[in-house]
Design an enzyme around this catalytic site. Structure first.
Site, short mmCIF file in Angstrom:
data_model
loop_
_atom_site.label_atom_id
_atom_site.label_comp_id
_atom_site.label_asym_id
_atom_site.label_seq_id
_atom_site.Cartn_x
_atom_site.Cartn_y
_atom_site.Cartn_z
N TYR A 157 1.05 -1.31 -0.21
CA TYR A 157 -0.06 0.11 -0.17
C TYR A 157 0.79 1.17 -0.03
CZ TYR A 157 -3.63 -3.09 0.88
OH TYR A 157 -4.73 -4.18 0.63
N HIS A 232 -5.70 3.03 -0.47
CA HIS A 232 -5.50 3.05 0.83
C HIS A 232 -5.25 4.17 1.70
CE1 HIS A 232 -4.46 0.30 4.31
NE2 HIS A 232 -5.29 -0.71 3.76
C1 GCO Z 1 -8.23 -4.44 1.20
C2 GCO Z 1 -7.80 -3.89 2.45
C3 GCO Z 1 -6.87 -4.70 3.58
C4 GCO Z 1 -6.67 -4.09 4.79
C5 GCO Z 1 -6.66 -4.71 5.79
C6 GCO Z 1 -6.59 -4.15 7.22
O1 GCO Z 1 -8.34 -3.69 0.27
O2 GCO Z 1 -8.25 -5.73 1.34
O3 GCO Z 1 -7.12 -2.54 2.24
O4 GCO Z 1 -5.70 -5.11 2.96
O5 GCO Z 1 -5.38 -3.05 4.62
O6 GCO Z 1 -7.78 -5.49 5.86
O7 GCO Z 1 -6.57 -4.85 8.24
MG MG Z 2 -8.66 -1.67 0.75
#
Ligand code: GCO
Ligand code: MG
Length: 431
Positions: A157, A232
């Site tokens: 991210y 994110h």
């Molecule tokens: C996604 C989410 C996850 C989150 C995670 C946090 O799109 O699947 O952004 O990757 O970062 O669930 O605990």
């Molecule tokens: Mg996400």
């Protein structure tokens, strides 16, 4: 004589290294029980306490048939409400009561809700990589598996990681999303002397490198494969507006979490400047977060983490609101949703007319063993089994073999690292 609740317990387990919370509601009808997802992986013991110290005494002896009344009762019983810990606790009970109702009706949940609108649930999966070629390699790998929709991330991210002696780990070498590099491309952040430990990233490096990545991928695979991307919440709002505009030529299926929940009013600006479809919601816990985005049609996909809004009962109502405004569902489906939660996602996905797409993180071993009845992925589609209720169970004895504890990949001794994201000058930025 109504069937009543005789026990409510919250099982914490980490079979695949990510902490999960599953609530089990037992009843006066011997052998009849339900299971529900309550997974807030960053604060699991908080959820367990909320379930066992507060919801259990509130619910013992109540009629399992009264799902709506029980949901409202739990929701308002704490007076202060709409937070992730309490909502997850309520979700565990709510999903378990829907599971029980399906078992009593001898119907899979999708049938109980009004039957199927489709026979398989199309999923998207994650292609990650440390450089555009590695992302492309993973796109090809997923396409060979029949996955039709693919999320592309360049180094997790947004960010990039900084080796962190103080925290005793080299984040950038830690695999994340099973294919990518946790925290992104290393070595491109500069930080001042004495900068505190954290997951450093540079928003400019992030946006410029992702633009290049999509150019690289699109120029090699064309435009037939729907691609997605997750920001994110890692950009200042005006940068998110500019980024959305810059990504228009790559024809994304959707751009996710372009803004943080605290900045949702900026979606109006993004809508004024860019046509990229927008998805938002995994961080939402309060109806006031999603209402304006839906009623003003500022997003195209709702992405809530179903247990974080309180379970199946509120999710059905949210989906109905979305349908009225042309917004489709794209429930959150990462590794920190339990297989029980993924089953709830799939039952709703099979039924709802305004289904959009389903994120799916997979069920690495030994999850299918700990959770018998996991939905099955075949050629890009998820399928629920036709057993009554959610059609999934938890093997408590096996679950006990995988206790949650510090080094389950997300935290050491209760300290979570990946959310300690910092800008190059050391400023903390929402993860
Ligand atoms: C996604 C989410 C996850 C989150 C995670 C946090 O799109 O699947 O952004 O990757 O970062 O669930 O605990
Ligand atoms: Mg996400």
């Amino acid at each position: 004589m109504p069937i009543t609740i005789t026990n409510v317990k919250c099982i914490l387990t980490a079979p695949a290294g990510i902490g999960l919370a599953v609530v089990k509601v037992e009843t006066s009808d011997a052998g009849l029980y339900g299971v529900g997802c309550a997974t807030f992986t960053q604060r699991l013991t908080l959820v367990k306490a909320a379930v066992e110290d507060y919801l259990k005494p509130l619910l013992l002896g109540r009629d399992v048939a009264r799902i709506e009344d029980i949901w409202q009762l739990c929701y308002q019983n704490s007076y202060w409400r709409n937070g992730p810990a309490l909502n997850n606790a309520i979700s565990g009970v709510d999903q378990a009561l829907w599971d029980i109702k399906g078992k009593l009706a001898n119907m899979p949940l999708y049938d109980l809700l009004g039957g199927k609108s489709r026979d398989g649930v199309a999923v998207y999966r994650h292609a990650d990589g440390r450089d555009p070629q590695e992302v492309l390699d993973n796109v090809y790998r997923l396409k060979e598996q029949g996955i039709m929709y693919i999320r592309c991330q360049l180094g997790g991210y947004g960010g990039l990681a900084k080796q962190d002696e103080a925290l005793g780990r080299r984040a950038q070498e830690k695999p994340y999303n099973n294919v990518g590099v946790y925290g992104g491309i290393k070595g491109q952040a500069r930080s001042p002397e004495g900068a505190l430990p954290g997951e450093y990233y540079d928003p400019d490096v992030y946006v410029l490198s992702v633009e290049k990545m999509f150019d690289y991928v699109r120029s090699r695979i064309g435009f037939e494969t729907p691609l997605l991307h997750d920001v994110h919440e890692r950009l200042p709002p005006i940068e998110a507006v500019r980024f959305a505009k810059r990504l228009e030529p790559y024809r994304l299926f959707f751009l996710e979490d372009a803004l943080a929940p605290e900045d949702i009013e900026w979606f109006r600006r993004i809508r004024q400047h860019a046509t990229v479809p927008l998805a938002m919601g995994e961080l939402f816990t309060h109806p006031l977060e999603w209402k304006p985005l839906i009623t003003e049609q500022l997003i195209d996909f709702i992405r809530v983490h179903i247990s974080a809004i309180g379970g199946i009962t509120p999710a059905r109502k949210l989906a109905a609101l979305c349908e009225a405004f042309g917004v489709r569902t794209a429930w959150h489906g990462p590794g920190d949703v339990s297989p029980v939660g993924h089953a709830a996602n799939v039952h709703l996905d099979l039924h709802l007319h305004n289904f959009g797409i389903q994120e799916f993180s997979g069920f690495p071993d030994p999850l299918p063993e700990v959770f018998p009845g996991c939905p099955e992925l075949r050629d890009g589609y998820l399928y629920a089994n036709d057993k009554p209720g959610l059609g999934i169970d938890i093997d408590e004895k096996l679950a006990a073999k995988y206790p949650i504890h510090g080094d389950t990949g997300q935290f050491k001794g209760g300290v979570i690292y990946w959310t300690q994201s910092r800008l190059p000058d050391g400023t903390l930025w929402r993860p």
